[in-house]
Write an enzyme that holds these catalytic residues in place. Structure first.
Site, PDB file in Angstrom:
ATOM      1  N   THR A 122     -44.302 -39.352 -30.337  1.00 31.19           N
ATOM      2  CA  THR A 122     -43.726 -40.700 -30.282  1.00 31.19           C
ATOM      3  C   THR A 122     -42.642 -40.709 -29.210  1.00 31.19           C
ATOM      4  O   THR A 122     -41.643 -39.998 -29.337  1.00 31.19           O
ATOM      5  CB  THR A 122     -43.127 -41.052 -31.653  1.00 31.19           C
ATOM      6  OG1 THR A 122     -44.169 -40.951 -32.626  1.00 31.19           O
ATOM      7  CG2 THR A 122     -42.547 -42.453 -31.654  1.00 31.19           C
ATOM      8  N   LEU A 253     -43.718 -51.753 -50.355  1.00 31.49           N
ATOM      9  CA  LEU A 253     -42.842 -52.662 -51.089  1.00 31.49           C
ATOM     10  C   LEU A 253     -42.343 -51.999 -52.376  1.00 31.49           C
ATOM     11  O   LEU A 253     -42.166 -52.674 -53.382  1.00 31.49           O
ATOM     12  CB  LEU A 253     -43.576 -53.975 -51.401  1.00 31.49           C
ATOM     13  CG  LEU A 253     -43.716 -54.961 -50.246  1.00 31.49           C
ATOM     14  CD1 LEU A 253     -44.454 -56.220 -50.690  1.00 31.49           C
ATOM     15  CD2 LEU A 253     -42.353 -55.345 -49.656  1.00 31.49           C
ATOM     16  N   CYS A 263     -39.874 -39.468 -39.197  1.00 28.85           N
ATOM     17  CA  CYS A 263     -40.212 -40.524 -38.231  1.00 28.85           C
ATOM     18  C   CYS A 263     -39.317 -41.758 -38.305  1.00 28.85           C
ATOM     19  O   CYS A 263     -38.659 -42.091 -37.322  1.00 28.85           O
ATOM     20  CB  CYS A 263     -41.675 -40.928 -38.403  1.00 28.85           C
ATOM     21  SG  CYS A 263     -42.803 -39.614 -37.904  1.00 28.85           S
TER      22      CYS A 263
END
Ligand SMILES: NC(=O)c1ccc[n+]([C@@H]2O[C@H](COP(=O)([O-])OP(=O)(O)OC[C@H]3O[C@@H](n4cnc5c(N)ncnc54)[C@H](O)[C@@H]3O)[C@@H](O)[C@H]2O)c1
Length: 434
Positions: A122, A253, A263
Site C-alpha cells: 500500500t 458495523l 493497515c
C-alpha cells in the site's frame, strides 16, 4: 508465468502461495534470513488459517520456493511484485517508503528481458512514478513497466479473500503490463472476480480510499454506540436496522474498542498526510483518526468504571490481544493502548490470546501470560474481552464465575447477551447496549 514476490510477510506469503496454487511458478524473496530458513524447514512464520497446508502443497508440487537471493529470482521473472512493509514514518505519519525504494533499486539491478514490476504494497499516490524513475535511473537499459496492484485481503481470511476477491485493481497505462497481469490473474476469472484496469495513480488512491472508508464506518458505529449508551438504545439493533439497507450494508458495523491492525491506522494517517500535502485535506478522515485514537482510552476508562472507578491493586484478566481473531498480528492492536493505561492506574494485568502472545510478549511489559481463559480469570477482579476469538464465544459461565474473585465481565465486542449474563449473576458491561 514466473513470478518473484519481494517481501514474504502477511501479503507476500499469502499472495505467493495463492499464485503458485493457480499454477504459476513463484519464488518468494525476503531479506530476513530466519524467515526464509523457517520456510525451508516447512514452518510458517505467521498464523493465517489454511496457509500451512497451501504452502506445503505448492512446495511439494515445486511451484513455490523461498530465497534470500533477489537477483536470481528477479532475472527469471515475468512479473516482480513488491510486497514489503510500508509502516508509518515516525513524526509525520506519512508512509515510510524506505523498503519499497530499496527493493526497487535492487530489482532494477537484476532485471533481464521485459519485466513488469508491480507494487502490491500500500503506497501513496505517485509512488509508482517514483519507483519507475528510480528503476530507470539505476538501470537505464531495463525493459520494464511499473504497475500498481493494491491488495485488499484481510488477515484471518486471507486465502479466501485472495482467491475470491471482490475486485482486482490494476493501475497501468502500458499494454504489455496489462497483458502480463491479465495472464497472472486469469485463473481468478473463473471465480468471476471483476478486474478493473485504471491509471496507476488512481489504483494507488483506491486502496487508501477503501481503507479510510471502512475505518470511518467502524468509527461511525462506535460513536453511535456511545450515543446508544447515553440515550438507552441498543447499537446492535441500530446496526442491523441500518445495515439491512443495501446502500449501507451490514459489514463493518460492529461497535467495539476502535480499529487497529497493520493497515487502517497507518493508512488513514498516510491518506491524511497525502491529502494535506496536496492542498486538499480530508477533514472526515482527520476526525476519524482523532476519534479512534481517543476511543482506546475511552475503553480503558470504561473498564476502570466497571471496577468501581479504581483499579489500583486489582487484577484484570484480558481475553484477546490481537487486533482481530484468527491472526497473530499485534500491530496497532487496541490492547496495546488499553493494557498500559490500566497498568498506569495500578492494575495488575493477566492476559490470554490463542495466537498473539508470542508477539505480545515483545510489545507489552509486566503482563502475566496465561494458558487459557479460565487460568487467566483465576482470582481476577474482572475479565475483559478485547478480541472475539471463537473460543471466547461460548465460555463456561459456571467455571468462569468460580475462577473470578468478582463476577465482572467487560465485553468490548458484544459477544454475549446482557440479559443472559445478568441471569448468570454477572455484572456485565458491553458497548452501546443497555
Ligand atoms: N497485512 C495485511 O493485512 C495487508 C493487507 C493489504 C495490504 N497490505 C500492505 O501490504 C504491504 C506488506 O504488508 P505485510 O503485512 O505483508 O508486511 P510484513 O511486515 O508482514 O512483511 C513485509 C516483509 O518484507 C520484507 N522485506 C522488506 N524489505 C525487503 C527487501 N528489500 N527485500 C526482500 N524482502 C524485504 C520484510 O523482511 C518482511 O518479511 C504493506 O504495504 C501493507 O500495507 C497489508
Amino acid at each position: 508465468m514466473r513470478i518473484a514476490m519481494i517481501g514474504t510477510g502477511y501479503v507476500g506469503l499469502v499472495s505467493g502461495a495463492c499464485f503458485a496454487d493457480f499454477g504459476h511458478q513463484v519464488t518468494c524473496v525476503d531479506k530476513d534470513e530466519s524467515k526464509i530458513a523457517a520456510l525451508h524447514r516447512g514452518e510458517i512464520p505467521i498464523f493465517e488459517p489454511g496457509l500451512d497446508a497451501l504452502v506445503a502443497a505448492n512446495v511439494k508440487a515445486r511451484r513455490l520456493d523461498f530465497t534470500t537471493d533477489l537477483k536470481a529470482s528477479v532475472a527469471e521473472a515475468d512479473a516482480v511484485f513488491i510486497a514489503v512493509g510500508t509502516p508509518s514514518r515516525r513524526g509525520d505519519g506519512h508512509a515510510d517508503l524506505t523498503y519499497v525504494y530499496a527493493a526497487a533499486r535492487e530489482i532494477a539491478q537484476a532485471l533481464q528481458g521485459f519485466t513488469v514490476v508491480v507494487t502490491k504494497s500500500t503506497v501513496p499516490v505517485g509512488t509508482g512514478d517514483e519507483v519507475e524513475r528510480r528503476i530507470r535511473e539505476t538501470n537505464p537499459r531495463a525493459d520494464v513497466a511499473v504497475a500498481s496492484n493494491p491488495e485488499f485481503l484481510r488477515e484471518g481470511a486471507a486465502i479466501r479473500d485472495f482467491k475470491f476477491p471482490d475486485r482486482i485493481v490494476v493501475g497501468t497505462s502500458d499494454e504489455r503490463a496489462r497483458k502480463v497481469l491479465g495472464d497472472v490473474y486469469r485463473p481468478l476469472s473463473l471465480n468471476q472476480a471483476p478486474m478493473m484496469f485504471t491509471a496507476r495513480r488512481t489504483a494507488e488512491l483506491i486502496k487508501y480510499a477503501a481503507n479510510a472508508f471502512l475505518a470511518t464506518k467502524i468509527t461511525f458505529i462506535n460513536e453511535i454506540a456511545d450515543l446508544c449508551e447515553a440515550v438507552g438504545a441498543d447499537v446492535q439493533e441500530v446496526s442491523r436496522g441500518i445495515g439491512l439497507d443495501n446502500r449501507i450494508g451490514r459489514k463493518f458495523l460492529n461497535a467495539g474498542p476502535g480499529y487497529g491492525g497493520s493497515c487502517f491506522p497507518k493508512d488513514t494517517l498516510a491518506l491524511m498526510k497525502t491529502a494535506r500535502d496536496a492542498g486538499a485535506p480530508i477533514e472526515l478522515i482527520e476526525t476519524t483518526v482523532r476519534v479512534n485514537t481517543a476511543r482506546k482510552q475511552k475503553m480503558a476508562q470504561k473498564i476502570i468504571e466497571a471496577l468501581g472507578g479504581n483499579v489500583g491493586g486489582k487484577t484484570v484478566a484480558i481475553l484477546g490481544l490481537t487486533f482481530k481473531p484468527n491472526t497473530d498480528d499485534m500491530r496497532d492492536a487496541p490492547a496495546l493502548d488499553i493494557v498500559p493505561t490500566l497498568q498506569a492506574e495500578g492494575a495488575k494485568v493477566r492476559a490470554f490470546d490463542p495466537e498473539g502472545m508470542t508477539e505480545a510478549k515483545h510489545m507489552l511489559k509486566d503482563v502475566q501470560f496465561a494458558t487459557g481463559p479460565y487460568d487467566c480469570a483465576d482470582g481476577a477482579d474482572a475479565v475483559v474481552i478485547i478480541t472475539e476469538w471463537d473460543q471466547f464465544r461460548a465460555l463456561d459461565f459456571k467455571r468462569l464465575k468460580q475462577a473470578l474473585k468478582a463476577p465482572v465481565v467487560i465485553d468490548l465486542r458484544n459477544i454475549y447477551s446482557p440479559a443472559e449474563m445478568r441471569a448468570h449473576g454477572f455484572t456485565y458491561v458491553s458497548v452501546g447496549r443497555a
